[in-house]
Scaffold this motif. Structure first.
Motif, PDB file in Angstrom:
ATOM      1  N   ALA A  54       8.267  14.213  -4.357  1.00  0.00           N
ATOM      2  CA  ALA A  54       9.309  15.259  -4.246  1.00  0.00           C
ATOM      3  C   ALA A  54      10.209  15.041  -5.550  1.00  0.00           C
ATOM      4  O   ALA A  54      10.714  15.813  -6.160  1.00  0.00           O
ATOM      5  CB  ALA A  54      10.292  14.797  -3.031  1.00  0.00           C
ATOM      6  N   THR A  55      10.630  13.546  -5.761  1.00  0.00           N
ATOM      7  CA  THR A  55      11.186  13.372  -7.076  1.00  0.00           C
ATOM      8  C   THR A  55      10.746  13.804  -8.395  1.00  0.00           C
ATOM      9  O   THR A  55      11.448  14.426  -9.104  1.00  0.00           O
ATOM     10  CB  THR A  55      11.665  11.691  -7.085  1.00  0.00           C
ATOM     11  N   ALA A  56       9.519  13.809  -8.425  1.00  0.00           N
ATOM     12  CA  ALA A  56       8.731  14.179  -9.435  1.00  0.00           C
ATOM     13  C   ALA A  56       8.804  15.620  -9.846  1.00  0.00           C
ATOM     14  O   ALA A  56       9.055  16.095 -10.958  1.00  0.00           O
ATOM     15  CB  ALA A  56       7.097  13.817  -9.405  1.00  0.00           C
ATOM     16  N   LEU A  57       8.556  16.129  -8.822  1.00  0.00           N
ATOM     17  CA  LEU A  57       8.770  17.868  -8.797  1.00  0.00           C
ATOM     18  C   LEU A  57      10.232  18.056  -9.133  1.00  0.00           C
ATOM     19  O   LEU A  57      10.349  18.965 -10.269  1.00  0.00           O
ATOM     20  CB  LEU A  57       8.289  18.510  -7.500  1.00  0.00           C
TER      21      LEU A  57
ATOM     22  N   GLY B 250       4.233  10.522   4.054  1.00  0.00           N
ATOM     23  CA  GLY B 250       5.162   9.334   4.289  1.00  0.00           C
ATOM     24  C   GLY B 250       5.962   8.803   3.296  1.00  0.00           C
ATOM     25  O   GLY B 250       6.499   9.424   2.609  1.00  0.00           O
ATOM     26  N   ALA B 251       6.119   7.554   3.180  1.00  0.00           N
ATOM     27  CA  ALA B 251       6.679   6.821   1.886  1.00  0.00           C
ATOM     28  C   ALA B 251       6.441   7.355   0.446  1.00  0.00           C
ATOM     29  O   ALA B 251       7.238   7.573  -0.396  1.00  0.00           O
ATOM     30  CB  ALA B 251       6.616   5.519   1.572  1.00  0.00           C
ATOM     31  N   ALA B 252       5.070   7.842   0.232  1.00  0.00           N
ATOM     32  CA  ALA B 252       4.627   8.465  -1.011  1.00  0.00           C
ATOM     33  C   ALA B 252       5.322   9.919  -1.292  1.00  0.00           C
ATOM     34  O   ALA B 252       5.510  10.101  -2.533  1.00  0.00           O
ATOM     35  CB  ALA B 252       3.175   8.485  -0.942  1.00  0.00           C
ATOM     36  N   GLY B 253       5.811  10.574  -0.291  1.00  0.00           N
ATOM     37  CA  GLY B 253       6.319  11.738  -0.303  1.00  0.00           C
ATOM     38  C   GLY B 253       7.708  11.875  -1.015  1.00  0.00           C
ATOM     39  O   GLY B 253       8.061  12.822  -1.702  1.00  0.00           O
ATOM     40  N   PHE B 254       8.430  10.725  -1.008  1.00  0.00           N
ATOM     41  CA  PHE B 254       9.599  10.670  -1.513  1.00  0.00           C
ATOM     42  C   PHE B 254       9.304  10.521  -3.111  1.00  0.00           C
ATOM     43  O   PHE B 254      10.157  11.104  -4.042  1.00  0.00           O
ATOM     44  CB  PHE B 254      10.398   9.163  -1.176  1.00  0.00           C
ATOM     45  N   GLY B 255       8.364   9.817  -3.617  1.00  0.00           N
ATOM     46  CA  GLY B 255       7.953   9.972  -4.892  1.00  0.00           C
ATOM     47  C   GLY B 255       7.422  11.377  -5.355  1.00  0.00           C
ATOM     48  O   GLY B 255       7.899  11.608  -6.429  1.00  0.00           O
TER      49      GLY B 255
ATOM     50  N   THR C 131       0.778  -1.377  -0.075  1.00  0.00           N
ATOM     51  CA  THR C 131       0.099   0.083  -0.051  1.00  0.00           C
ATOM     52  C   THR C 131       1.052   1.155   0.066  1.00  0.00           C
ATOM     53  O   THR C 131       0.763   2.218  -0.527  1.00  0.00           O
ATOM     54  CB  THR C 131      -0.923  -0.016   1.208  1.00  0.00           C
ATOM     55  N   GLU C 132       1.992   1.271   0.964  1.00  0.00           N
ATOM     56  CA  GLU C 132       2.634   2.510   0.811  1.00  0.00           C
ATOM     57  C   GLU C 132       3.622   2.616  -0.379  1.00  0.00           C
ATOM     58  O   GLU C 132       3.830   3.611  -0.684  1.00  0.00           O
ATOM     59  CB  GLU C 132       3.606   2.325   2.183  1.00  0.00           C
ATOM     60  N   ALA C 133       3.924   1.411  -0.817  1.00  0.00           N
ATOM     61  CA  ALA C 133       4.825   1.443  -2.175  1.00  0.00           C
ATOM     62  C   ALA C 133       3.931   1.973  -3.409  1.00  0.00           C
ATOM     63  O   ALA C 133       4.500   2.659  -4.087  1.00  0.00           O
ATOM     64  CB  ALA C 133       5.378  -0.057  -2.391  1.00  0.00           C
ATOM     65  N   LYS C 134       2.701   1.675  -3.341  1.00  0.00           N
ATOM     66  CA  LYS C 134       2.039   1.990  -4.375  1.00  0.00           C
ATOM     67  C   LYS C 134       1.749   3.663  -4.449  1.00  0.00           C
ATOM     68  O   LYS C 134       1.693   4.235  -5.311  1.00  0.00           O
ATOM     69  CB  LYS C 134       0.396   1.599  -4.221  1.00  0.00           C
TER      70      LYS C 134
ATOM     71  N   GLY D 131       3.163   8.812  -7.209  1.00  0.00           N
ATOM     72  CA  GLY D 131       3.944  10.138  -7.115  1.00  0.00           C
ATOM     73  C   GLY D 131       5.306  10.173  -7.913  1.00  0.00           C
ATOM     74  O   GLY D 131       5.164  11.231  -8.779  1.00  0.00           O
ATOM     75  N   ILE D 132       6.130   9.240  -7.975  1.00  0.00           N
ATOM     76  CA  ILE D 132       7.271   9.352  -8.910  1.00  0.00           C
ATOM     77  C   ILE D 132       6.747   9.179 -10.451  1.00  0.00           C
ATOM     78  O   ILE D 132       7.343   9.767 -11.374  1.00  0.00           O
ATOM     79  CB  ILE D 132       8.330   8.318  -8.489  1.00  0.00           C
TER      80      ILE D 132
END
Length: 458
Positions: free
Chosen positions: A201-204, A194-199, A130-133, A138-139
């Motif tokens: 941030a990378t996209a931006l 959470g973990a989705a935030g890393f994705g 779920t977190e990985a999705k 995001g990314i």
């Protein structure tokens, strides 16, 4: 018309390789530092966040590298044009690369926005999936920008301007740290992701860097010889030429990276300590690989430029110097890993169970890296000679059949499975087989190139 860069390289092969490789290395280390920052921040946020980010990044990297590899087919093609002084051809092929990048983006987004089948196949626990999705969603928003940027990346390498891309990659790293904190923890109207935030941030950062790249292309006078001053639609002949070389390169990248990152998905069934330790040593190995990759990229460009200039013997000298430099650097890295294994691992986590598992993997990581340095330069050098189909077959047998197949046997199917260590042991054996196969093919290809040139001269 031969450029000063090509003439300099013919007279000073080692210096030319180093001059090309250093900016590539710095830029790639900046990109890898993005992953390191993610892993370290996720590790300190908790084992569950680290595990989710590890699984999500494994899926993304496997997909992205395969798609990116298709675009990398531009590098030897444009390098050959540059070596021959055909500057307008560089711009024409780069324009077709943009069309390819957009098509690949559409295909990639289908997977990133619908990853459930992958998690089902690999038995990833629901809590991690779920977190990985969320991370992949995001990314994925940044994938089109990332792939179009790779066209600009390939072209700058080909025309001996790797420093431009290096600066943009350092900019990406500078943006990543504060954006990670913002998206992960929330604030200023944004909820904690959470973990989705890393994705996200990378996209931006990807879109910001692409915008800067487009501005440089339009404004910088040094790109004037390569610019196209009219709209260019898809050109079937050029597209097929790029894809003929790029698709096998993309396949090779996909096989190579998935043989490495797919382990995270398979090991996830053994719990957060096993997958977390694998993620840590994988990041360390990936950072070390950037040095191999920089030398491989530099060797491709320098050798392809000389082949375009009609100097196959100089191209052979470039390949030899590239191998020598890569092996020397790899030796130093292996010594660093051997003497500083625990301090390096403790940079990621303080969990003693995870540290113990990671330490048991380090001898295999060291062996893996040295062999990787050899096979990387061999593989990249073959691209300069427009040989990419047979290397993909070698990678499939060595890394998937021997590496992943052997890893399943040692790590999962044994009565007392070795878990992550079993996968690393099999990966070393597979990579050694790949190095032997690619080295033999490269030697044959270089000899044939020189022989054909001599025969044509007579």
């Amino acid at each position: 018309m031969q450029s000063n860069d090509v003439e300099f390289a013919a007279n000073h092969p080692r210096r030319a390789l180093i001059r090309q490789a250093i900016p590539i290395l710095v830029g790639q280390l900046a990109v890898m530092a993005n992953g390191l920052v993610d892993s370290m921040m996720a590790g300190h946020a908790g084992s569950d966040v680290l595990a989710a980010m590890a699984v999500g990044s494994s899926v993304y990297i496997s997909l992205y590298v395969g798609l990116m590899g298709v675009i990398i087919g531009l590098t030897p093609i444009c390098s050959g044009h540059y070596g021959a002084g055909q500057y307008s051809e560089v711009g024409q092929d780069a324009a077709q690369g943009v069309w390819i990048a957009l098509l690949l983006s559409a295909l990639g987004l289908l997977v990133l926005f619908n990853p459930d089948f992958l998690f089902s196949l690999t038995g990833t626990p629901a809590s991690i999936a779920t977190e990985a999705k969320g991370y992949l969603t995001g990314i994925g928003v940044g994938l089109p920008a990332a792939l179009v940027f790779r066209v600009f990346y390939a072209m700058n390498q080909s025309i001996s301007r790797p420093g431009v891309v290096m600066a943009l990659q350092v900019l990406m790293l500078a943006l990543k740290v504060p954006l990670n904190v913002w998206f992960m923890k929330g604030g200023w109207g944004l909820p904690a992701l959470g973990a989705a935030g890393f994705g996200w941030a990378t996209a931006l950062t990807m879109w910001v860097v692409l915008g800067v790249s487009v501005a440089m292309w339009k404004i910088d006078a040094r790109y004037a010889p390569f610019r196209i001053h009219r709209w260019v639609g898809p050109d079937s002949k050029r597209l097929l030429n790029i894809l003929k070389l790029g698709l096998p390169i993309g396949g090779s990248y996909l096989i190579e990276v998935t043989s490495f990152t797919f382990i995270a998905l398979l090991v996830s069934r053994f719990g957060v300590n096993q997958v977390g330790s694998h993620q840590i040593v994988s990041n360390m190995a990936a950072v070390a690989y950037m040095m191999c990759l920089a030398m491989g990229n530099a060797t491709t460009v320098m050798a392809a430029q000389q082949l375009g200039a009609g100097a196959p013997r100089v191209a052979v000298a470039m390949v030899k110097r590239g191998l020598e430099l890569a092996m020397g650097i790899a030796t130093l890295v292996c010594l660093l890993f051997y003497f500083l294994d625990r301090p390096l691992i403790e940079m990621y986590t303080r969990d003693e169970t995870t540290i113990a598992v990671a330490l048991s993997l380090m001898p295999w990581v060291i062996a893996y890296h040295f062999i990787d340095a050899i096979q990387t330069v061999c593989s990249f050098s073959l691209r300069a000679y427009k040989v990419s189909g047979r290397p993909m077959l070698i990678y499939f047998i060595a890394l998937w059949v021997v590496g992943i197949g052997g890893g399943m046997w040692l790590g999962v199917w044994q009565p007392a499975p070795l878990q992550a260590k079993g996968f690393w042991m099999a990966s070393v054996a597979g990579l050694l087989l790949a190095a032997v196969g690619l080295g033999s093919l490269l030697l044959h290809t270089m000899r044939r190139s020189v022989t054909q040139t001599i025969q044509a001269a007579h």
